[in-house]
Design a protein around this motif. Structure first.
Motif, short mmCIF file in Angstrom:
data_model
loop_
_atom_site.label_atom_id
_atom_site.label_comp_id
_atom_site.label_asym_id
_atom_site.label_seq_id
_atom_site.Cartn_x
_atom_site.Cartn_y
_atom_site.Cartn_z
N LEU A 66 0.82 -1.21 0.00
CA LEU A 66 0.00 0.00 0.00
C LEU A 66 0.85 1.26 0.00
CD1 LEU A 66 -2.81 -1.03 2.53
CD2 LEU A 66 -2.95 -0.95 0.03
N VAL A 67 2.08 1.16 0.51
CA VAL A 67 2.94 2.34 0.59
C VAL A 67 4.25 2.16 -0.17
CG1 VAL A 67 1.96 3.06 2.80
CG2 VAL A 67 3.95 1.53 2.77
N ALA A 68 4.53 0.93 -0.63
CA ALA A 68 5.84 0.67 -1.25
C ALA A 68 6.08 1.52 -2.48
CB ALA A 68 5.95 -0.82 -1.61
N GLY A 69 5.09 1.64 -3.36
CA GLY A 69 5.27 2.42 -4.57
C GLY A 69 5.64 3.86 -4.28
N GLN A 74 9.85 7.95 -3.84
CA GLN A 74 10.46 9.10 -3.16
C GLN A 74 11.95 8.90 -2.89
OE1 GLN A 74 8.04 9.51 0.33
NE2 GLN A 74 6.51 10.79 -0.66
N HIS A 75 12.32 7.70 -2.47
CA HIS A 75 13.70 7.46 -2.03
C HIS A 75 14.53 6.65 -3.01
CE1 HIS A 75 12.57 9.10 1.87
NE2 HIS A 75 11.52 8.29 1.89
N GLY A 76 13.89 5.92 -3.92
CA GLY A 76 14.60 5.13 -4.91
C GLY A 76 15.05 3.78 -4.38
N PRO A 77 15.12 2.77 -5.24
CA PRO A 77 15.57 1.44 -4.83
C PRO A 77 16.96 1.44 -4.20
CG PRO A 77 14.56 1.34 -6.99
CD PRO A 77 14.68 2.80 -6.65
N ARG A 78 17.80 2.37 -4.62
CA ARG A 78 19.17 2.41 -4.10
C ARG A 78 19.20 2.59 -2.58
NH1 ARG A 78 23.71 6.36 -6.83
NH2 ARG A 78 25.58 5.23 -6.15
N ARG A 79 18.21 3.30 -2.05
CA ARG A 79 18.14 3.51 -0.60
C ARG A 79 17.23 2.48 0.08
NH1 ARG A 79 17.47 10.10 0.11
NH2 ARG A 79 19.51 10.69 -0.77
N VAL A 80 16.21 2.04 -0.61
CA VAL A 80 15.24 1.14 0.00
C VAL A 80 15.78 -0.28 0.12
CG1 VAL A 80 12.94 0.10 -0.25
CG2 VAL A 80 13.28 2.53 -0.75
N VAL A 81 16.50 -0.74 -0.91
CA VAL A 81 16.98 -2.13 -0.91
C VAL A 81 17.84 -2.46 0.32
CG1 VAL A 81 18.56 -3.72 -2.09
CG2 VAL A 81 16.77 -2.56 -3.37
N PRO A 82 18.81 -1.63 0.73
CA PRO A 82 19.60 -1.99 1.91
C PRO A 82 18.76 -2.15 3.18
CG PRO A 82 20.73 -0.28 0.66
CD PRO A 82 19.36 -0.41 0.07
N VAL A 83 17.79 -1.27 3.38
CA VAL A 83 16.94 -1.38 4.57
C VAL A 83 16.11 -2.67 4.51
CG1 VAL A 83 15.09 -0.30 5.89
CG2 VAL A 83 16.84 1.12 4.81
N ALA A 84 15.50 -2.91 3.35
CA ALA A 84 14.71 -4.13 3.20
C ALA A 84 15.56 -5.37 3.38
CB ALA A 84 14.03 -4.14 1.83
N THR A 85 16.80 -5.33 2.90
CA THR A 85 17.70 -6.48 3.01
C THR A 85 18.00 -6.82 4.46
OG1 THR A 85 18.76 -6.00 0.88
CG2 THR A 85 20.00 -7.33 2.44
N VAL A 86 18.28 -5.82 5.27
CA VAL A 86 18.61 -6.07 6.69
C VAL A 86 17.44 -6.75 7.39
CG1 VAL A 86 19.09 -4.95 8.90
CG2 VAL A 86 20.28 -4.19 6.83
N VAL A 87 16.23 -6.25 7.17
CA VAL A 87 15.05 -6.84 7.81
C VAL A 87 14.79 -8.25 7.28
CG1 VAL A 87 12.58 -6.58 8.23
CG2 VAL A 87 14.06 -4.56 8.19
N LEU A 88 14.91 -8.41 5.95
CA LEU A 88 14.67 -9.72 5.34
C LEU A 88 15.67 -10.75 5.85
CD1 LEU A 88 12.96 -11.15 3.12
CD2 LEU A 88 14.77 -10.60 1.52
N SER A 121 11.14 -2.96 -5.30
CA SER A 121 12.31 -2.13 -5.61
C SER A 121 13.08 -2.66 -6.81
CB SER A 121 13.25 -2.07 -4.39
OG SER A 121 12.66 -1.39 -3.32
N ILE A 122 13.37 -3.96 -6.82
CA ILE A 122 14.18 -4.50 -7.92
C ILE A 122 13.39 -4.55 -9.22
CG2 ILE A 122 15.72 -5.75 -6.38
CD1 ILE A 122 14.23 -8.30 -6.95
N ASN A 123 12.06 -4.73 -9.14
CA ASN A 123 11.26 -4.68 -10.36
C ASN A 123 11.17 -3.26 -10.91
OD1 ASN A 123 9.84 -7.27 -11.37
ND2 ASN A 123 9.74 -7.47 -9.15
N ALA A 124 11.06 -2.27 -10.03
CA ALA A 124 11.05 -0.88 -10.49
C ALA A 124 12.38 -0.53 -11.14
CB ALA A 124 10.77 0.05 -9.31
N GLU A 125 13.46 -0.99 -10.56
CA GLU A 125 14.79 -0.74 -11.14
C GLU A 125 14.92 -1.41 -12.50
OE1 GLU A 125 18.85 0.82 -10.79
OE2 GLU A 125 16.96 1.22 -9.75
N GLY A 126 14.47 -2.66 -12.60
CA GLY A 126 14.54 -3.39 -13.86
C GLY A 126 13.72 -2.74 -14.95
N HIS A 192 15.53 8.20 -9.97
CA HIS A 192 14.31 7.56 -10.45
C HIS A 192 13.27 8.65 -10.68
CE1 HIS A 192 14.26 3.03 -10.19
NE2 HIS A 192 15.50 3.33 -9.89
N PRO A 193 12.33 8.42 -11.61
CA PRO A 193 11.29 9.43 -11.83
C PRO A 193 10.54 9.72 -10.53
CG PRO A 193 11.22 7.75 -13.53
CD PRO A 193 12.18 7.27 -12.49
#
Length: 382
Positions: A66-69, A74-88, A121-126, A192-193
């Motif tokens: 609901l909020v990921a998009g 706003q922040h781009g996958p470059r910033r979101v991926v590291p945070v998501a990775t730590v939690v995952l 994030s990775i799909n948006a980047e792709g 990112h746009p």
């Protein structure tokens, strides 16, 4: 000073990084699929309780979607991926180390939240890389995900056969995913746009995108059934070892990877509606035969055929979502993928509840029904 000779060359580091991230996420999915029976045994779960655990992951993912998009925009996958990775990685590494069912549910919820942010994030980047490079690359990225799933399932199957404790396997994989993802993330595109002001907040997608999303949900529901229940189906319904079940899962992932790596060439030769319908019917027929015959070798072959049949569902429907008149490509793809992701996460709990009420063999027919619905709806792509 050496400058890149072309835009494609300038984007190469980001493409390599995205391939690594898709592979990493695939290994997580594959390892979890191979260890569903481990979680069931570790916490002494019934099919209904296991379904609740899977539903907790689904609830976390849906809430994140609901909020990921907006946040990724706003922040781009470059910033979101590291945070998501730590939690995952934290959720995966401790999945089999808790003392009770409540802690497992909380961990599965976090697993779903982090997985959704990582996946989107990775799909948006792709998608952005395909747009900027002018080359079809999305199917190849998803091929890396399938390759990772094959490696995760096959590797865990081999380690189980060697007697390595399941908890050690997931903890080791969590560390590997953490290192690989954090190393790859800095190479992602820095820009990112931005999210348009009028697009902020949640809105119901147009009817056409809802229909495409429903088709994606059918395809991903079928995939989710394999991810979370196929190994258990081998052990319970076919009376095989968990290692044999892991081989079936690996056959599914390997065939899906091979089909996705050739998916862009295939889509250029066969019309999308015909390819989607034929692929879905192939998957439905293979799974139906495996459920009726219940022979281990045939079941492993059937897993491979199902993987080949479902391989290009996501690339076909994502491309269709990005070509809708009056809708920005990224917005269309996001809508289709978000609805489809609900199917991916809702399917496994549905199978669990049906298995609790009837049998797992009957519940696995959910995949057949979803594939047939996908084949029937393929004409929407015309």
């Amino acid at each position: 000073m050496n400058l890149p000779s072309s835009p494609a060359r300038a984007l190469r580091p980001a493409r390599i990084a995205v391939r690594c991230l898709f592979f990493a996420f695939g290994t997580v999915t594959g390892a979890w699929g191979a260890h569903v029976p481990s979680a069931k045994a570790r916490y002494a779960l019934s099919e209904a309780e296991l379904s609740l655990a899977l539903l907790a992951a689904a609830a976390g993912a849906v809430m994140a979607l609901l909020v990921a998009g907006r946040l990724i925009g706003q922040h781009g996958p470059r910033r979101v991926v590291p945070v998501a990775t730590v939690v995952l990685a934290a959720a995966l590494g401790t999945l089999l180390l808790h003392g009770g069912f409540g802690a497992l549910l909380a961990t599965m919820w976090l697993f779903g939240v982090a997985g959704a942010f990582y996946d989107v994030s990775i799909n948006a980047e792709g998608t952005l890389l395909e747009e900027r490079s002018g080359f079809k690359v999305v199917s190849g990225f998803h091929g890396m995900w399938s390759l990772g799933a094959m490696a995760g399932a096959g590797g865990c199957s081999a380690l189980l056969a060697a007697g390595v404790p399941a908890a050690w396997q997931l903890a080791g994989l969590a560390v590997g995913v953490l290192v690989l993802s954090l190393a790859a993330a800095p190479a992602l595109l820095p820009d990112h746009p931005p999210v348009p002001a009028r697009a902020r907040g949640w809105r119901l997608p147009p009817r056409r995108l809802l229909l495409l999303g429903a088709l994606a949900a059918c395809g991903l529901l079928a995939e989710g059934v394999i991810y979370d229940w196929s190994v258990l189906w081998f052990t319970q319904s076919l009376a095989q070892s968990q290692a044999v079940g892991g081989l079936g899962y690996a056959a599914f992932a390997a065939a899906m990877a091979a089909s996705r790596f050739g998916g862009d060439a295939l889509r250029s030769r066969i019309a999308a509606p015909r390819l989607l319908a034929a692929s879905a019917l192939l998957a439905a027929a293979a799974m139906a035969l495996a459920l009726l015959v219940q022979q281990p070798v045939l079941a492993i072959v059937a897993m491979a055929v199902v993987g080949a049949g479902l391989a290009n569902v996501v690339p076909i429907l994502f491309v269709a979502g990005g070509r809708q008149p009056g809708v920005a490509p990224a917005a269309g793809i996001a809508a289709v993928s978000s609805i489809g992701y609900v199917g991916l996460l809702a399917g496994p709990p549905i199978v669990g509840f049906i298995a609790h009420a009837s049998s797992l063999n009957t519940a696995m027919a959910t995949l057949v029904a979803a594939a047939l619905a996908l084949a029937a709806g393929a004409r929407l792509l015309r």
